[in-house]
Scaffold this motif. Structure first.
Motif, PDB file in Angstrom:
ATOM      1  N   GLY A  62       0.727  -0.631   0.130  1.00 31.20           N
ATOM      2  CA  GLY A  62      -0.032  -0.114   0.003  1.00 31.20           C
ATOM      3  C   GLY A  62       0.930   1.488  -0.293  1.00 31.20           C
ATOM      4  O   GLY A  62       1.976   1.182  -0.345  1.00 31.20           O
ATOM      5  N   LEU A  77      -2.522  -8.270   6.020  1.00 33.84           N
ATOM      6  CA  LEU A  77      -4.080  -8.747   4.872  1.00 33.84           C
ATOM      7  C   LEU A  77      -4.891  -9.557   5.557  1.00 33.84           C
ATOM      8  O   LEU A  77      -4.963 -10.470   5.311  1.00 33.84           O
ATOM      9  CB  LEU A  77      -3.234  -9.829   3.794  1.00 33.84           C
ATOM     10  CG  LEU A  77      -2.172  -9.477   2.664  1.00 33.84           C
ATOM     11  CD1 LEU A  77      -1.934  -9.849   2.383  1.00 33.84           C
ATOM     12  CD2 LEU A  77      -2.828  -8.298   1.814  1.00 33.84           C
ATOM     13  N   VAL A 109       6.247  -5.438  -2.570  1.00 32.02           N
ATOM     14  CA  VAL A 109       5.111  -5.845  -3.173  1.00 32.02           C
ATOM     15  C   VAL A 109       4.255  -5.009  -3.361  1.00 32.02           C
ATOM     16  O   VAL A 109       3.323  -5.491  -2.443  1.00 32.02           O
ATOM     17  CB  VAL A 109       5.594  -7.523  -3.707  1.00 32.02           C
ATOM     18  CG1 VAL A 109       4.169  -8.091  -4.584  1.00 32.02           C
ATOM     19  CG2 VAL A 109       6.528  -7.612  -3.659  1.00 32.02           C
ATOM     20  N   GLU A 110       3.440  -4.174  -4.388  1.00 28.90           N
ATOM     21  CA  GLU A 110       1.083  -4.620  -3.977  1.00 28.90           C
ATOM     22  C   GLU A 110       0.616  -4.179  -5.601  1.00 28.90           C
ATOM     23  O   GLU A 110       1.618  -3.870  -6.357  1.00 28.90           O
ATOM     24  CB  GLU A 110       2.215  -2.453  -3.977  1.00 28.90           C
ATOM     25  CG  GLU A 110       0.613  -1.777  -3.795  1.00 28.90           C
ATOM     26  CD  GLU A 110      -0.591  -2.919  -3.171  1.00 28.90           C
ATOM     27  OE1 GLU A 110      -0.259  -3.176  -2.176  1.00 28.90           O
ATOM     28  OE2 GLU A 110      -1.335  -2.398  -4.356  1.00 28.90           O
ATOM     29  N   ASP A 162       2.377  -8.840  -8.356  1.00 30.48           N
ATOM     30  CA  ASP A 162       1.739  -9.835  -8.243  1.00 30.48           C
ATOM     31  C   ASP A 162       2.300 -10.529  -6.568  1.00 30.48           C
ATOM     32  O   ASP A 162       2.946 -10.992  -7.356  1.00 30.48           O
ATOM     33  CB  ASP A 162       0.627 -10.780  -8.630  1.00 30.48           C
ATOM     34  CG  ASP A 162      -0.846 -11.633  -7.747  1.00 30.48           C
ATOM     35  OD1 ASP A 162      -0.208 -11.639  -7.012  1.00 30.48           O
ATOM     36  OD2 ASP A 162      -1.356 -12.360  -8.785  1.00 30.48           O
TER      37      ASP A 162
HETATM   38  C1  LIG Z   1      -5.046  -3.101   4.090  1.00 32.10           C
HETATM   39  S1  LIG Z   1      -3.787  -2.804   2.481  1.00 32.10           S
HETATM   40  C2  LIG Z   1      -2.586  -3.008   3.584  1.00 32.10           C
HETATM   41  C3  LIG Z   1      -1.166  -1.171   3.168  1.00 32.10           C
HETATM   42  C4  LIG Z   1      -0.488  -0.984   3.921  1.00 32.10           C
HETATM   43  N1  LIG Z   1       0.258  -2.619   4.041  1.00 32.10           N
HETATM   44  C5  LIG Z   1      -1.052  -0.761   4.919  1.00 32.10           C
HETATM   45  O1  LIG Z   1      -0.562  -1.428   6.285  1.00 32.10           O
HETATM   46  O2  LIG Z   1      -1.282   0.669   5.613  1.00 32.10           O
HETATM   47  C6  LIG Z   1      -3.746  -4.277   1.718  1.00 32.10           C
HETATM   48  C7  LIG Z   1      -2.446  -3.904   0.344  1.00 32.10           C
HETATM   49  O3  LIG Z   1      -2.498  -5.584  -0.036  1.00 32.10           O
HETATM   50  C8  LIG Z   1      -2.222  -4.872  -1.775  1.00 32.10           C
HETATM   51  N2  LIG Z   1      -2.694  -6.394  -2.381  1.00 32.10           N
HETATM   52  C9  LIG Z   1      -3.539  -7.226  -2.268  1.00 32.10           C
HETATM   53  N3  LIG Z   1      -3.567  -8.811  -2.481  1.00 32.10           N
HETATM   54  C10 LIG Z   1      -2.047  -8.371  -2.823  1.00 32.10           C
HETATM   55  C11 LIG Z   1      -1.628  -9.474  -4.215  1.00 32.10           C
HETATM   56  N4  LIG Z   1      -1.806 -10.561  -4.829  1.00 32.10           N
HETATM   57  N5  LIG Z   1       0.234  -8.701  -4.406  1.00 32.10           N
HETATM   58  C12 LIG Z   1       0.608  -7.634  -3.902  1.00 32.10           C
HETATM   59  N6  LIG Z   1      -0.631  -6.774  -3.573  1.00 32.10           N
HETATM   60  C13 LIG Z   1      -1.192  -7.006  -3.173  1.00 32.10           C
HETATM   61  C14 LIG Z   1      -3.361  -3.871  -1.605  1.00 32.10           C
HETATM   62  O4  LIG Z   1      -3.621  -3.808  -2.933  1.00 32.10           O
HETATM   63  C15 LIG Z   1      -3.677  -3.878  -1.244  1.00 32.10           C
HETATM   64  O5  LIG Z   1      -2.167  -2.043  -1.451  1.00 32.10           O
END
Ligand SMILES: C[S@@+](CC[C@H](N)C(=O)[O-])C[C@H]1O[C@@H](n2cnc3c(N)ncnc32)[C@H](O)[C@@H]1O
Length: 315
Positions: A32, A96, A51-52, A79
């Motif tokens: 994120g 997540l 990784v995002e 991904d």
């Molecule tokens: C709930 S947010 C958390 C963001 C950050 N880590 C934080 O704690 O503020 C989850 C993030 O995971 C990303 N995401 C979900 N599945 C993913 C995947 N398979 N590969 C990379 N990013 C992924 C989403 O796009 C989102 O930005």
């Protein structure tokens, strides 16, 4: 906003300070805004791979630069299930976590990253996430999950009844509405387990008082590091409210009642979140209520998605 929730932010910062040691290499999965990577740099990480999937990664790059960590963080817009890294890592960190633990394919993504990228003595954050569920008395929560009273608009909503009976709703459930303590229906363990974003649990609750059973509330508890737990247990925290599982009809219960709940769910990258809850209430060993509900029946979009997948498989 996730960054504006001090409970979540302080728990993660404190856990990262305990888990990431000076000179460590870190993988931040689903980074994120990159906030957890910034915390890892503050804790002394030598390198962090962020990784995002989404475009927020460009903002994360700018945040890292203005905070003086641009040279220690590598940004990969990919991904996490497909990404390649040039080295193994000491720590994998992520957030997540769905409001009821499931919902963000946590097990599928993190088991994959662990098996591909974590050193044999590496650490994961969170280390454990559990889903707890409890019976609830709350006419207010139940009313929010119902269709409008036909007399209010002089309209008949009957064709939507089966949808509303099978929908979970997002709500903040007050702690004093619980009729019994929460029980664990699902657990994810980061190290030493094969996890799946699917479960089937059979639970029995004995109410701690008389009341009216309106449904169930589910929440998560995440052990981020030893001594650091993050939870949205009722009444919840700003980043996460609850899943409320309504009954079609409220049921009066007493402390000698038995509330049996079979809860099952699936939510991974191949299948959108779906919940089934089957409730049996017994009094003096006689069944007084029984319901079988499923968010699959309540979601026309989910039904269409499954039909499309089956058609694609056949052709
Ligand atoms: C709930 S947010 C958390 C963001 C950050 N880590 C934080 O704690 O503020 C989850 C993030 O995971 C990303 N995401 C979900 N599945 C993913 C995947 N398979 N590969 C990379 N990013 C992924 C989403 O796009 C989102 O930005």
């Amino acid at each position: 906003m996730l960054l504006n929730d001090p409970v979540r932010m302080n728990a993660y910062r404190s856990a990262i300070q305990r888990t990431v040691h000076a000179g460590n290499v870190v993988l931040d999965v689903g980074s994120g805004s990159g906030i957890l990577a910034l915390f890892a740099c503050q804790a002394g990480a030598a390198r962090v791979y962020c990784v995002e999937l989404g475009p927020i990664i460009e903002v994360a790059r700018q945040l890292a630069a203005v905070n003086g960590f641009g040279d220690r963080i590598r940004f990969l817009r990919e991904d996490a299930l497909r990404v390649e890294l040039p080295e193994k890592v000491d720590v994998i960190q992520s957030e997540l976590i769905g409001k009821s633990a499931l919902g963000e394919a946590m097990s599928e993504i993190l088991d994959h990253c662990r098996d591909r990228f974590l050193k044999t003595d590496g650490r994961m954050l969170p280390g454990e996430v559990t889903l707890r569920i409890a019976p609830v008395e709350s006419s207010a929560a139940w009313a929010k999950s119902r269709l409008p009273d036909p007399s209010a608009y002089d309209l008949n909503f009957a064709p939507m009844q089966h949808l509303s009976d099978n929908l979970t709703t997002s709500q903040f459930i007050p702690s004093d509405s619980l009729l019994a303590s929460g029980q664990i229906a699902y657990s994810y363990r980061a190290i030493g387990a094969d996890n799946r974003d699917v479960f089937d649990a059979l639970l029995e609750f004995r109410p701690s008082r008389s009341g009216v059973l309106h449904g169930f509330v589910a929440w998560f508890s995440a052990e981020l590091a030893e001594g650091v737990t993050l939870t949205n247990a009722p009444p919840g925290i700003s980043s996460w409210d609850h899943n409320f599982f309504p009954l079609p009809t409220p049921v009066p219960v007493e402390s000698k009642s038995s509330i049996q709940l079979r809860l099952s769910a699936r939510s991974d990258t191949k299948f959108a979140e779906a919940w089934n809850w089957r409730t049996v209430v017994e009094q003096d060993q006689a069944k007084i209520a029984q319901f079988e509900q499923s968010s699959f029946r309540g979601s026309l979009n989910l039904q269409e998605q499954v039909r499309k997948t089956l058609r694609a498989k056949r052709s």
